[in-house]
Design a protein around this motif. Structure first.
Motif, short mmCIF file in Angstrom:
data_model
loop_
_atom_site.label_atom_id
_atom_site.label_comp_id
_atom_site.label_asym_id
_atom_site.label_seq_id
_atom_site.Cartn_x
_atom_site.Cartn_y
_atom_site.Cartn_z
N LEU B 29 15.78 9.74 9.59
CA LEU B 29 15.63 10.70 8.48
C LEU B 29 15.41 12.11 8.97
CD1 LEU B 29 13.04 8.79 6.22
CD2 LEU B 29 15.51 8.95 5.86
N TYR B 30 14.93 12.26 10.19
CA TYR B 30 14.32 13.51 10.60
C TYR B 30 15.33 14.62 10.88
CZ TYR B 30 11.16 16.71 12.90
OH TYR B 30 10.43 17.81 13.21
N GLU B 31 15.27 15.66 10.08
CA GLU B 31 16.10 16.86 10.27
C GLU B 31 17.59 16.57 10.30
OE1 GLU B 31 14.66 19.27 13.51
OE2 GLU B 31 12.89 19.86 12.40
N VAL B 32 18.01 15.57 9.53
CA VAL B 32 19.45 15.30 9.40
C VAL B 32 19.81 15.23 7.93
CG1 VAL B 32 19.71 14.08 11.60
CG2 VAL B 32 19.10 12.80 9.53
N VAL B 33 21.09 15.51 7.64
CA VAL B 33 21.56 15.47 6.26
C VAL B 33 21.73 14.02 5.81
CG1 VAL B 33 23.57 15.97 4.80
CG2 VAL B 33 22.70 17.73 6.36
N ASP B 34 22.29 13.18 6.68
CA ASP B 34 22.70 11.83 6.32
C ASP B 34 21.90 10.81 7.13
OD1 ASP B 34 24.07 9.36 6.21
OD2 ASP B 34 25.97 10.34 5.77
N PRO B 35 21.15 9.92 6.47
CA PRO B 35 20.31 8.98 7.23
C PRO B 35 21.06 7.77 7.76
CG PRO B 35 20.01 8.64 4.88
CD PRO B 35 20.98 9.78 5.02
N GLN B 37 24.66 7.92 8.88
CA GLN B 37 25.73 8.24 9.82
C GLN B 37 25.35 9.47 10.64
OE1 GLN B 37 29.60 8.37 7.97
NE2 GLN B 37 29.67 6.14 8.18
N LEU B 38 25.32 9.27 11.94
CA LEU B 38 24.98 10.35 12.84
C LEU B 38 26.24 10.75 13.61
CD1 LEU B 38 22.39 11.86 13.70
CD2 LEU B 38 22.17 10.22 15.57
N LEU B 45 27.72 7.28 14.87
CA LEU B 45 26.82 6.13 14.89
C LEU B 45 26.48 5.80 13.44
CD1 LEU B 45 24.97 4.13 16.41
CD2 LEU B 45 23.18 5.88 16.29
N ASP B 46 26.82 4.56 13.05
CA ASP B 46 26.53 4.13 11.68
C ASP B 46 25.40 3.11 11.73
OD1 ASP B 46 26.50 2.69 9.24
OD2 ASP B 46 28.53 3.41 8.80
N VAL B 47 24.28 3.43 11.10
CA VAL B 47 23.13 2.52 11.15
C VAL B 47 22.88 1.85 9.80
CG1 VAL B 47 22.05 3.86 13.00
CG2 VAL B 47 21.42 4.32 10.63
N MET B 68 31.47 4.12 16.01
CA MET B 68 32.88 4.31 15.65
C MET B 68 33.44 5.46 16.48
SD MET B 68 32.55 3.88 11.53
CE MET B 68 31.48 5.27 11.32
N PRO B 69 34.24 5.14 17.49
CA PRO B 69 34.74 6.19 18.37
C PRO B 69 35.65 7.15 17.61
CG PRO B 69 35.18 4.00 19.28
CD PRO B 69 34.74 3.80 17.86
N MET B 70 35.55 8.42 17.94
CA MET B 70 36.38 9.46 17.31
C MET B 70 36.88 10.37 18.43
SD MET B 70 35.87 9.27 13.84
CE MET B 70 35.84 10.91 13.13
#
Lengths: 113, 232
Positions: B29-35, B37-38, B45-47, B68-70
């Motif tokens: 959650l910390y300082e990210v828009v989306d909890p 997908q990082l 990284l999908d958690v 998920m490699p990009m």
């Protein structure tokens, strides 16, 4: 019955910058019943963030994190971090104006709830 | 931390600290828009299907994250050096001021702007004055509801923004006597508010505003970086 406020149903509410162009708010609901009742509440929609923070409603994102009983809402800052009339660089006090917001229950009721 | 092929365990170094399923999950959650997908340089990284399991009071095991490699990308953020600011601070306990802070602020601000325009004329084309009333509404800048009780004291931060530091300093100096002595009533001598130090004007330097927000495609993590080796 009077509606409950965010402060009534959460044991922690916080806000922080999420990179220099976004602010994120975490609502930690104090129990499972409150979380289910309000996680889809219409009150927590983009209009609230437009009215309280002048956010563009098209850039408001909302997530329900069941494992933590958290509703997370992120919105693009109307002006970037550090702008000339900045008042809260890290957005750490922005949550305060949410505390007294009265919540409508989730509508329609979440079938999984 | 123990990392295996498809899971990891976290255990704090200090015996007094604990890593619980809740604290491990809350990290997303910390300082990210989306909890869930990082976005990282070479993938996402999908958690959303991750599980957090307590192995003991202090140790948590995390499983189920999907990578998920990009194509490789790097984030490019940058701030622009903008105009200059000079600040002054006063404290006010005068109950007559505190009875109607909003009106006081409005009148004071318009007086200071008039003063700058009168003293600097055309070269003041690009400047701004901002007052932040700490103890009242400095953080939000929003109007308080009319029923709000008067504060018992406020700090007033004056911020002038101008093209150069020298100009901002001079503007603050021109405003100084008005800021310090602005009258709330006209039938008595001028009041003096509480300056905490002298000289009152503090050159604060430039405004740095974030402006650049890009994702750049790169072959790999080293393409946009430069490495220099030193021997000693």
């Amino acid at each position: 019955m009077a509606k409950l406020t965010i402060n009534d149903v959460c044991d922690q509410v916080r806000s922080k910058s999420a990179g220099p162009f976004w602010v994120t708010v975490d609502l930690f609901f104090s129990n499972e019943a409150y979380y289910k009742r309000y996680k889809h509440s219409e009150t927590l929609g983009p209009e609230l963030f437009e009215s309280l923070f002048s956010a563009n409603p098209e850039f408001v994102k909302r997530f329900a994190v069941d494992a933590l009983r958290v509703v997370k809402i992120s919105f693009a800052r109307p002006r970037p971090q550090g702008w000339v009339h900045e008042r809260d660089l890290h957005a750490g006090q922005q949550y305060v104006r949410l505390l007294n917001v009265e919540l409508a229950e989730s509508v329609p009721a979440d079938p999984q709830a | 931390m123990t990392v295996r092929h498809d899971e990891f365990e976290i255990e704090p170094l200090s015996m007094e600290n604990k890593c619980t399923p809740r604290s491990a999950a809350a990290h997303m959650l910390y300082e990210v828009v989306d909890p869930f997908q990082l976005v990282e340089p070479g993938g996402i990284l999908d958690v959303s299907a991750s599980t957090y399991e307590s192995l003991s009071e202090r140790v948590t095991r995390v499983r189920g994250g999907q990578w998920m490699p990009m194509p490789y990308t790097m984030k490019l953020e940058g701030a622009r050096a903008g105009p200059y600011q000079t600040v002054m601070l006063i404290g006010i306990e005068d109950p007559q001021v505190l009875q109607n802070v909003d009106e006081f602020e409005m009148r004071l601000k318009s007086c200071l702007i008039d003063r700058i325009i009168a003293s600097f004329g055309v070269c003041a084309a690009k400047f701004s004055v901002s007052l932040r009333i700490y103890g009242w509404n400095a953080i939000s800048g929003r109007r308080r509801p009319p029923s709000t009780a008067a504060p018992i004291e406020v700090g007033v931060l004056f911020v002038v923004t101008a093209e150069t530091q020298e100009l901002a300093n001079q503007m603050a100096k021109a405003c100084n006597p008005y800021f310090f002595h602005f009258p709330v009533r006209t039938d008595i001598e001028l009041p003096s508010y509480a300056f905490p130090f002298t000289p009152a004007e503090i050159a604060r330097g430039r405004v740095y505003e974030f402006i650049l927000n890009h994702v750049v495609s790169a072959r790999d993590g080293l393409e946009l970086t430069r490495t220099e080796w030193y021997q000693w």
